[in-house]
Design an enzyme around this catalytic site. Structure first.
Site, PDB file in Angstrom:
ATOM      1  CE  LYS A 185       5.417   4.456   1.647  1.00 17.50           C
ATOM      2  NZ  LYS A 185       4.937   5.694   0.983  1.00 17.50           N
ATOM      3  CB  CYS A 209       6.811   8.382   2.864  1.00 12.71           C
ATOM      4  SG  CYS A 209       5.676   9.748   3.218  1.00 12.71           S
ATOM      5  CG  ASN A 212       7.200   4.369  -2.967  1.00 14.29           C
ATOM      6  OD1 ASN A 212       8.318   4.804  -3.185  1.00 14.29           O
ATOM      7  ND2 ASN A 212       6.242   5.092  -2.423  1.00 14.29           N
ATOM      8  CD  GLU A 223       2.391   5.821  -1.259  1.00 15.04           C
ATOM      9  OE1 GLU A 223       3.286   4.983  -1.187  1.00 15.04           O
ATOM     10  OE2 GLU A 223       2.320   6.812  -0.495  1.00 15.04           O
ATOM     11  CG  ASN A 246       6.588  12.796  -2.146  1.00 13.53           C
ATOM     12  OD1 ASN A 246       6.585  13.706  -2.942  1.00 13.53           O
ATOM     13  ND2 ASN A 246       7.492  11.820  -2.187  1.00 13.53           N
ATOM     14  CD  GLU A 272       7.243   8.280  -0.751  1.00 14.94           C
ATOM     15  OE1 GLU A 272       6.719   9.376  -0.462  1.00 14.94           O
ATOM     16  OE2 GLU A 272       6.746   7.195  -0.414  1.00 14.94           O
TER      17      GLU A 272
HETATM   18  N1  CDT Z   1       4.063   9.105   0.725  1.00 11.07           N
HETATM   19  C1  CDT Z   1       3.448   8.795   1.889  1.00 11.07           C
HETATM   20  O1  CDT Z   1       3.593   7.709   2.404  1.00 11.07           O
HETATM   21  N2  CDT Z   1       2.650   9.769   2.405  1.00 11.07           N
HETATM   22  C2  CDT Z   1       1.842   9.578   3.567  1.00 11.07           C
HETATM   23  C3  CDT Z   1       0.697  10.520   3.494  1.00 11.07           C
HETATM   24  C4  CDT Z   1      -0.339  10.298   4.483  1.00 11.07           C
HETATM   25  S1  CDT Z   1      -1.346   8.933   4.225  1.00 11.07           S
HETATM   26  C5  CDT Z   1      -2.365   9.317   2.926  1.00 11.07           C
HETATM   27  C6  CDT Z   1       2.586   9.814   4.875  1.00 11.07           C
HETATM   28  O2  CDT Z   1       2.482   8.966   5.762  1.00 11.07           O
HETATM   29  O3  CDT Z   1       3.229  10.847   5.050  1.00 11.07           O
END
Ligand code: CDT
Length: 303
Positions: A126, A171, A109, A145, A196, A46
């Protein structure tokens, strides 16, 4: 044949000042390595072209825009498309997308699927945007985000791709069973995603040691309950002071991890994926037509 050697091309950290040309050069090296191992498909993370910028409040619009792509391919990413065509490798790429429609900026995204001829074969934006809209002072790193991206407006499309049916997500989408189920109901045999994921979860730090487990739990459950292959690829390691999990992997429709990254740096993992193996699940325990009971699932579609 319905067998493809596929690769998860994990990236280590990308610094805030690292130019796209450097990130792309690293991705090209991973693509070449995947090619040496016989891969015909490579899955990148991502937001693979830049640092994970939602961790910062960026109030200057031009500085924010600098993290987005306004066209794809563009001068920076063209070498990936050229390499795809030269090596006969398809790829998935996550990036920040900026469109201007009627003078209004729209930010997503996003991810694309590129075929082995170097043509865009699919797009995704996304759906499940985690984090918050307003900066929160108590956090060491923001997760903005919801501020920097609109809710994806394409739903969960499935594409005819390399002899099978493929879908994408990004993600946080992987934590939601509905993501995989909708893709599988549309026939997806392979789901690709980049992530990420910080090691530290500020709202519930008691879960920090579970981040890798929850990642694999989500990917493996999504694969098994839907009888599909899943390839999940991390941006990993210590990025601008924020530790991101690794664990990029390829998961069989049985839910078994068949290949997994060993580091939190740039690393390729490969496995042969046989799309015909989806039927081991889809014709048996998860034969949707025979065994699903959608009449009892009403609340899933209520707001
Ligand atoms: N990039 C992404 O969606 N990361 C989220 C981080 C946790 S929620 C702040 C994930 O679900 O991995």
């Amino acid at each position: 044949s319905r067998k493809i050697v596929a690769a998860a091309a994990q990236l280590g950290p990308i610094a805030r000042t690292e130019p796209r040309s450097s990130a792309v050069a690293r991705m090209l090296a991973l693509m070449e390595e995947a090619h040496r191992r016989g891969a015909r498909l490579v899955v990148f993370p991502e937001l693979a072209l830049t640092s994970f910028f939602p961790r910062w409040l960026i109030e200057d619009e031009a500085a924010l825009d600098a993290f987005y792509e306004t066209e794809m391919p563009n001068a920076d990413t063209r070498p990936l498309f050229d390499a795809a065509a030269r090596l006969g490798i398809g790829f998935y790429l996550g990036f920040a997308e900026l469109l201007t429609e009627g003078g209004v900026k729209r930010r997503f995204n996003a991810s694309i699927l590129v075929d082995p001829e170097g043509r865009i074969a699919g797009r995704y934006r996304k759906v499940h945007l985690p984090g918050h809209y307003h900066p929160e002072d108590w956090r060491r790193f923001q997760h903005l985000e919801k501020r920097y991206f609109e809710h994806g407006d394409l739903g969960f499309p499935v594409y005819d791709f390399m002899g099978g049916k493929a879908g994408m997500c990004l993600c946080n989408d992987r934590r939601w069973p509905e993501t995989f189920r909708v893709l599988a109901l549309r026939g997806a045999e392979l789901v690709m995603l980049g992530y990420n994921t910080p090691q530290h979860y500020p709202q519930a730090p008691e879960h920090d040691h579970l981040q890798d487990f929850h990642n694999h739990l989500s990917l493996q459950a999504g694969a098994y309950a839907n009888g599909c292959w899943v390839i999940g690829t991390a941006k990993a390691g210590l990025e601008e002071g924020c530790e991101l999990i690794g664990g990029s992997c390829i998961v069989a429709p049985t839910g078994e991890i068949v290949a997994m990254a060993q580091t939190r740096g740039d690393e390729v993992v490969t496995a042969e994926i046989d799309l015909d193996r989806c039927s081991e699940l889809r014709k048996n325990i998860f034969n949707f037509a025979l065994h699903r009971e959608p009449g009892d699932y009403g609340p899933i579609c209520e707001g």
